[in-house]
Scaffold this active site. Structure first.
Site, short mmCIF file in Angstrom:
data_model
loop_
_atom_site.label_atom_id
_atom_site.label_comp_id
_atom_site.label_asym_id
_atom_site.label_seq_id
_atom_site.Cartn_x
_atom_site.Cartn_y
_atom_site.Cartn_z
N CYS A 71 148.40 61.56 48.08
CA CYS A 71 147.29 61.64 47.57
C CYS A 71 146.37 62.09 48.18
O CYS A 71 145.88 60.77 49.25
CB CYS A 71 147.56 60.59 45.98
SG CYS A 71 146.53 59.26 46.49
N GLU A 72 145.44 62.39 47.66
CA GLU A 72 144.59 62.82 48.36
C GLU A 72 143.19 61.81 47.63
O GLU A 72 142.15 61.98 48.54
CB GLU A 72 144.13 64.23 48.38
CG GLU A 72 143.33 64.68 46.33
CD GLU A 72 143.75 66.32 46.49
OE1 GLU A 72 143.51 67.16 47.19
OE2 GLU A 72 142.02 66.22 44.96
N HIS A 73 142.96 61.23 47.28
CA HIS A 73 142.43 60.20 46.08
C HIS A 73 141.87 58.70 47.14
O HIS A 73 141.20 58.34 47.26
CB HIS A 73 142.67 59.99 44.95
CG HIS A 73 142.81 60.83 43.77
ND1 HIS A 73 143.88 61.59 42.91
CD2 HIS A 73 141.75 62.44 44.61
CE1 HIS A 73 143.49 62.32 42.75
NE2 HIS A 73 142.29 63.14 43.08
N HIS A 74 143.85 58.97 47.85
CA HIS A 74 143.50 57.50 48.55
C HIS A 74 144.24 57.51 49.98
O HIS A 74 144.61 56.15 50.55
CB HIS A 74 144.15 56.64 47.68
CG HIS A 74 143.69 55.96 46.47
ND1 HIS A 74 144.01 56.26 44.98
CD2 HIS A 74 142.98 55.29 45.22
CE1 HIS A 74 144.19 56.44 43.91
NE2 HIS A 74 142.78 55.43 44.11
N GLN A 112 149.77 65.79 42.40
CA GLN A 112 151.39 66.04 42.16
C GLN A 112 150.97 66.75 41.12
O GLN A 112 152.12 68.26 41.76
CB GLN A 112 152.08 64.89 41.44
CG GLN A 112 153.01 65.23 41.32
CD GLN A 112 154.38 64.23 40.65
OE1 GLN A 112 153.23 63.02 40.54
NE2 GLN A 112 154.97 64.58 40.25
N HIS A 140 153.73 56.33 42.74
CA HIS A 140 152.62 57.06 43.78
C HIS A 140 152.52 55.59 43.90
O HIS A 140 152.03 54.68 43.15
CB HIS A 140 151.45 56.92 42.31
CG HIS A 140 151.69 58.81 42.36
ND1 HIS A 140 150.68 60.07 42.91
CD2 HIS A 140 152.64 59.49 41.72
CE1 HIS A 140 151.37 61.36 42.40
NE2 HIS A 140 152.11 60.74 40.96
N CYS A 142 150.00 54.19 45.72
CA CYS A 142 148.04 54.39 44.87
C CYS A 142 147.94 53.07 43.42
O CYS A 142 147.02 52.94 43.54
CB CYS A 142 147.33 54.97 45.04
SG CYS A 142 147.73 56.78 43.60
ZN LIG Z 1 146.24 58.26 44.57
#
Ligand SMILES: [Zn+2]
Length: 201
Positions: A71-74, A112, A140, A142
């Site tokens: 995931c690009e956020h975490h 996703q 996920h 994260c």
């Molecule tokens: Zn994430």
């Protein structure tokens, strides 16, 4: 990258020179290079020589394709199953190429929803089928590891084009055949994507 990982270890309060961590920067670089190798893959090359002209117009399904992404956020993993279907117009694609294609897009920093769309769009653009459908189910880390909204750490997303978008019957046939692990309310009717990692925190 190794110098950055070393700095990260220090920032985490670790001693990067202790025995267990000495080779960690090297290993992490190697792991991240592999996990993001999709950026350096050439789609045209992956699909090269794998398109065949056929007189076949029944639904082709490749289901339960395992995938692992970040995931690009975490920068934490999300992973699960991908199901792909299409209805050929004049061409089919070699079946083994579909999991390869999933890997090319999964091995990048992703959300996703975008991952799902990229797989569907690429098949749509290259095979030019009468319709294409992609459904992805993923856990996920994260969310599950951080204890954030545990019940939402599992997400389902879908992308539908052509016959799968226009015909409820075609869509139902596909969804019946893949038998989703989760009974996602609304998916069968609206095919609205589930919520993937949306956390900015
Ligand atoms: Zn994430």
């Amino acid at each position: 990258m190794q110098e950055l990982i070393r700095k990260l270890l220090v920032a985490l309060g670790e001693d990067p020179d202790r025995e267990g961590l000495r080779d960690t920067p090297k290993r992490v670089e190697k792991a991240y290079t592999f996990l993001t190798s999709g950026y350096r893959a050439d789609i045209a090359r992956v699909l090269n020589n794998a398109l065949f002209t056929v007189d076949y117009s029944e639904m082709v399904i490749v289901k339960d394709i395992d995938f692992y992404s970040l995931c690009e956020h975490h920068l934490l993993p999300f992973f699960g199953k991908c199901h792909v279907a299409y209805i050929p117009s004049t061409k089919v694609i070699g079946l083994s190429k579909i999991p390869r294609l999933v890997d090319v897009f999964a091995r990048r920093l992703q959300v996703q929803e975008r991952l799902t769309n990229q797989i569907a769009d690429t098949i749509n653009d290259t095979v030019k089928p009468l319709g294409v459908a992609v459904v992805m189910e993923a856990t996920h880390l994260c969310m599950s590891m951080r204890g954030v909204e545990k019940q939402n750490s599992f997400a389902v997303t879908s992308a539908m084009h052509g016959a799968f978008r226009d015909s409820a019957r075609t869509r139902m046939e596909f969804l019946e055949l893949i038998k989703l692990r989760s009974a996602v309310p609304g998916l069968r009717d609206a095919l609205s994507p589930g919520l993937a990692c949306v956390g900015e925190d």
